[in-house]
Design an enzyme around this catalytic site. Sequence first.
Site: not given
Length: 370
Positions: A99, A140, A258, A350
């Site tokens: 990212g 990305e 997360y 992730w």
Amino acid sequence: MAPKPLPFLCFSLLLLLQLHFSAAQGVVKGGYWFPESEFPLSDIDSTLFTHLFCAFADLDTQTNQVVVSSANVASFSNFTTIVQLKNPSVITLLSIGGGNAPSSTFAAMASQSSSRATFIDSSISLARSYGFYGLDLDWEHQTMDSEMASLALLLEEWRTAIDAEATNSGLTPLILTAAFPYTPRINSVVYPSASISSSLDWVNVMAYDIFAPDPSPITRSRAALYDPNSEVSVSYGVELWIQSGVPSTQLVLGFPFYGYAWVLVNANDNGLFAPSTGPDTAVGASDGTIGYDQITAFISQNSATTVFNSTFVVDYCYAGTTWIGFDGTQTISTKVSFAKANGMLGYFAWHVGVDSNWVLSQTASQAWGA
Ligand SMILES: *[C@@H]1O[C@H](CO)[C@@H](O)[C@H](O)[C@H]1NC(C)=O
Ligand SMILES: *[C@@H]1O[C@H](CO)[C@@H](O)[C@H](O)[C@H]1NC(C)=O
């Protein structure tokens, strides 16, 4: 040369297909690790995974080669050896990009045949020299039709090069995967599903952060499996991928280890879609991000109330004016069951460094079963 009889051709084709997809057979119980998480590589419980992704190798914009920054050479070059100490059969892949890597640099590389070849050849050499079993593209992400066309060529040429290298070396072909957004349609731009399906072993569907941060914030999950009121949900994205022509057997469902912390306007208005003043940066990072390990600590330290909403499939907790939406054990097990029931190849997380005593990884592995 006389044409070969049909049964032989069919047999050869079958054999080729089997060889091509042999690496992808079985389930993918995947997880990403990256050094910036500061989670020690040797602490990964690799017995809970079939595949581990080492993130990220970089695109050198000067040379178009895939490189590993000097700070990461020691961990990346030893990644496979270290994670195989606990699980000798865990399969490792080197992820490229991420990212934080500018999309434009990948677009530039992929737009020219010569730079694609340099990129591809260097990626294969690097994977082999470090002992990885595969490569994973994390460009990305693509936003223009021209970039989708370049992506298609890149993937097709990569597959050809991987097959040729395997033939020449006598080694098992490297696995080739890519991480793409939760939906194959970005505005009017669509992913090249035919090239994706024919070139990749599978797609890691990044089914998280599916909403951009909200200008007039409300509490919500950014990875809800379902949304009865909109078409922005994990299940809808997966459905679109299948409709686009990438079969579910080539799709791996991603979920986040997360969540996001929000500040409630009113501590007593604490459900989903409650008014919020924005990210809770005292509890989470500047965008409210908070790892599952910290969420469990927050819950116990603040005796937070926890709720699982099965309509959207989201866990959330609140204490005072802090509200956190996340993928807890019930969300993870529901998503894994969803993936399995829909014929998907598996799941990935992730990222493994923010699990809490392997609770989520264990939950996911058990929910899928053997
Ligand atoms: C990691 O690999 C390097 C060589 O790249 C080697 O010198 C070092 O000892 C290895 N470290 C571990 C912990 O295995
Ligand atoms: C989930 O939350 C929505 C929005 O508040 C609510 O309408 C729905 O009833 C909840 N689902 C369950 C099972 O509680």
